[in-house]
Design a protein around this motif. Structure first.
Motif, short mmCIF file in Angstrom:
data_model
loop_
_atom_site.label_atom_id
_atom_site.label_comp_id
_atom_site.label_asym_id
_atom_site.label_seq_id
_atom_site.Cartn_x
_atom_site.Cartn_y
_atom_site.Cartn_z
N ARG A 50 -15.35 -4.76 3.01
CA ARG A 50 -15.02 -6.14 2.63
C ARG A 50 -14.74 -6.23 1.12
O ARG A 50 -15.43 -6.95 0.38
CB ARG A 50 -16.14 -7.10 3.03
CG ARG A 50 -16.45 -7.07 4.51
CD ARG A 50 -17.38 -8.18 4.92
NE ARG A 50 -16.78 -9.48 4.75
CZ ARG A 50 -15.93 -10.05 5.61
NH1 ARG A 50 -15.57 -9.40 6.70
NH2 ARG A 50 -15.44 -11.24 5.38
N PRO A 51 -13.73 -5.50 0.65
CA PRO A 51 -13.42 -5.48 -0.79
C PRO A 51 -12.83 -6.81 -1.25
O PRO A 51 -12.38 -7.64 -0.44
CB PRO A 51 -12.39 -4.36 -0.91
CG PRO A 51 -11.70 -4.36 0.42
CD PRO A 51 -12.78 -4.69 1.42
N ASP A 52 -12.80 -6.99 -2.57
CA ASP A 52 -12.18 -8.18 -3.14
C ASP A 52 -10.67 -8.07 -3.15
O ASP A 52 -9.96 -9.08 -3.16
CB ASP A 52 -12.70 -8.41 -4.56
CG ASP A 52 -14.18 -8.73 -4.57
OD1 ASP A 52 -14.56 -9.79 -4.05
OD2 ASP A 52 -14.96 -7.92 -5.09
N VAL A 53 -10.15 -6.84 -3.17
CA VAL A 53 -8.71 -6.60 -3.13
C VAL A 53 -8.48 -5.19 -2.59
O VAL A 53 -9.30 -4.30 -2.80
CB VAL A 53 -8.07 -6.78 -4.53
CG1 VAL A 53 -8.64 -5.79 -5.52
CG2 VAL A 53 -6.55 -6.64 -4.47
N VAL A 54 -7.38 -5.02 -1.86
CA VAL A 54 -7.00 -3.70 -1.34
C VAL A 54 -5.70 -3.27 -1.98
O VAL A 54 -4.74 -4.05 -2.05
CB VAL A 54 -6.81 -3.74 0.20
CG1 VAL A 54 -6.43 -2.35 0.72
CG2 VAL A 54 -8.07 -4.24 0.89
N VAL A 55 -5.66 -2.03 -2.50
CA VAL A 55 -4.43 -1.43 -2.99
C VAL A 55 -3.98 -0.46 -1.90
O VAL A 55 -4.61 0.57 -1.68
CB VAL A 55 -4.63 -0.70 -4.33
CG1 VAL A 55 -3.34 -0.03 -4.77
CG2 VAL A 55 -5.12 -1.67 -5.40
N LEU A 56 -2.90 -0.80 -1.21
CA LEU A 56 -2.50 -0.10 0.01
C LEU A 56 -1.18 0.63 -0.18
O LEU A 56 -0.13 0.00 -0.35
CB LEU A 56 -2.38 -1.10 1.16
CG LEU A 56 -1.89 -0.56 2.50
CD1 LEU A 56 -2.87 0.47 3.07
CD2 LEU A 56 -1.69 -1.71 3.49
N ASP A 57 -1.22 1.95 -0.10
CA ASP A 57 0.00 2.75 -0.20
C ASP A 57 0.75 2.72 1.13
O ASP A 57 0.23 3.15 2.16
CB ASP A 57 -0.35 4.20 -0.56
CG ASP A 57 0.88 5.09 -0.59
OD1 ASP A 57 1.96 4.58 -0.96
OD2 ASP A 57 0.76 6.27 -0.24
N LEU A 58 1.97 2.20 1.10
CA LEU A 58 2.81 2.13 2.30
C LEU A 58 3.99 3.10 2.23
O LEU A 58 4.78 3.17 3.16
CB LEU A 58 3.36 0.70 2.47
CG LEU A 58 2.32 -0.40 2.69
CD1 LEU A 58 2.99 -1.76 2.68
CD2 LEU A 58 1.58 -0.20 4.01
N SER A 59 4.08 3.85 1.14
CA SER A 59 5.27 4.66 0.90
C SER A 59 5.41 5.81 1.91
O SER A 59 6.51 6.31 2.12
CB SER A 59 5.26 5.23 -0.52
OG SER A 59 4.18 6.14 -0.69
N ASP A 60 4.28 6.24 2.50
CA ASP A 60 4.33 7.39 3.40
C ASP A 60 3.93 7.01 4.83
O ASP A 60 3.77 7.88 5.68
CB ASP A 60 3.40 8.49 2.88
CG ASP A 60 3.70 9.86 3.49
OD1 ASP A 60 4.88 10.24 3.51
OD2 ASP A 60 2.75 10.52 3.94
N ALA A 61 3.78 5.71 5.07
CA ALA A 61 3.32 5.26 6.39
C ALA A 61 4.44 5.32 7.42
O ALA A 61 5.58 4.94 7.13
CB ALA A 61 2.78 3.83 6.30
N ALA A 62 4.11 5.78 8.64
CA ALA A 62 5.11 5.86 9.71
C ALA A 62 5.50 4.47 10.19
O ALA A 62 6.66 4.22 10.50
CB ALA A 62 4.56 6.70 10.87
#
Length: 227
Positions: A50-62
Motif C-alpha cells: 500500500r505505497p503512497d506512489v508506484v513507479v511502474l516500468d512499462l517499457s518491457d511489459a508484454a
C-alpha cells in the motif's frame, strides 16, 4: 506517509542498475523505497505494501495496458508514475494515458532528478488545470520538459546547474536540505564541487528569481524552498 513526510515509493523496475539509481535518488529526497524486479508481481506487491506512489516500468511489459490497469487498481488512491520507452520505440505511453492516472509519466532514458520531481508532483496531485509535470511555488513556475522557468509573466534564463538545483528544490518543497545533499542532487554523487558552490548558485538563483524567490536559508543547516 513516512514519519519525515517523504512517503513510501514502490519502484517496479526489471533492470537492477536502473532500479538502484532510482532508489538512491528517491531515498536521498527523503522517500522510503521498495524495489520489485518482477512486473508480474507488481499488482500483488502494490496491494501488500500500500505505497503512497508506484513507479511502474512499462517499457518491457508484454501487455502494458493490462499491467498498468491492474497496478492502478491495486494502488487505489495512490498515483502511479508510468515509465515508458523512449520516443519512436514501441511503448505504453498511450496505454498509460488511457488508464486514468497516466498524466504522471517519464520516458526512458530519464534523469533521476526528473523522476524525483515527477514523484513529488504525483504525490501532490497538482492543482486543477496544472499541466503534467509542471512545478509551482508562489509566482515561480518550472516546466521540466521544456526546461523553462517563469516568475509571473517573466521568463527567467538559468544555467543547466541552476535549473537542476531549482527543479530539485521545487520537487521537494518544504524539505530542508544540507549543502552536501544539494551537491549530490544537482551535481551528482562524488562531484568535486565544494559546499561554497551551493551558496554561490543559490545566491544566483535568488537574484534571477527576484522578489518572487521562494528559497529560504535555514541557519546552520542549509536551504528550503517554501511552497
Amino acid at each position: 506517509m513516512t514519519a519525515d513526510g517523504g512517503g513510501l515509493v514502490l519502484v517496479v523496475e526489471h533492470e537492477a542498475a536502473v532500479a538502484e539509481l532510482q532508489r538512491r535518488y528517491l531515498a536521498r529526497a527523503g522517500y522510503d523505497v521498495r524495489i520489485e524486479a518482477d512486473p508480474a508481481r507488481a499488482p500483488a506487491e502494490t496491494g501488500r505494501l500500500r505505497p503512497d506512489v508506484v513507479v511502474l516500468d512499462l517499457s518491457d511489459a508484454a501487455r502494458p495496458a493490462d499491467l498498468y490497469r491492474r497496478v492502478a487498481e491495486a494502488a487505489g488512491a495512490a498515483p502511479v508514475v508510468a515509465v515508458t520507452a523512449g520516443p519512436g520505440e514501441p511503448d505504453a505511453t498511450g496505454a498509460a494515458a488511457a488508464c486514468g492516472l497516466g498524466e504522471h509519466r517519464v520516458a526512458r532514458p530519464f534523469s533521476p532528478r526528473v523522476l524525483v520531481a515527477t514523484v513529488a508532483e504525483a504525490l501532490r496531485r497538482g492543482a486543477p488545470g496544472t499541466p503534467p509535470g509542471e512545478l509551482r511555488a508562489g509566482p515561480v513556475v518550472l516546466d521540466p520538459r521544456a526546461r523553462s522557468v517563469l516568475v509571473g509573466e517573466r521568463g527567467v534564463a538559468l544555467t543547466v546547474t541552476e535549473f537542476d538545483l531549482l527543479e530539485f528544490l521545487m520537487g521537494n518543497a518544504g524539505r530542508v536540505f544540507t549543502r552536501e545533499q544539494l551537491l549530490d542532487a544537482a551535481w551528482g554523487p562524488g562531484a568535486g564541487a565544494g559546499s561554497r558552490t551551493v551558496d554561490v548558485h543559490i545566491a544566483q538563483l535568488r537574484a534571477k528569481l527576484g522578489e518572487g524567490s521562494p528559497i529560504r536559508t535555514v541557519r546552520g543547516v542549509g536551504y528550503v524552498l517554501d511552497a
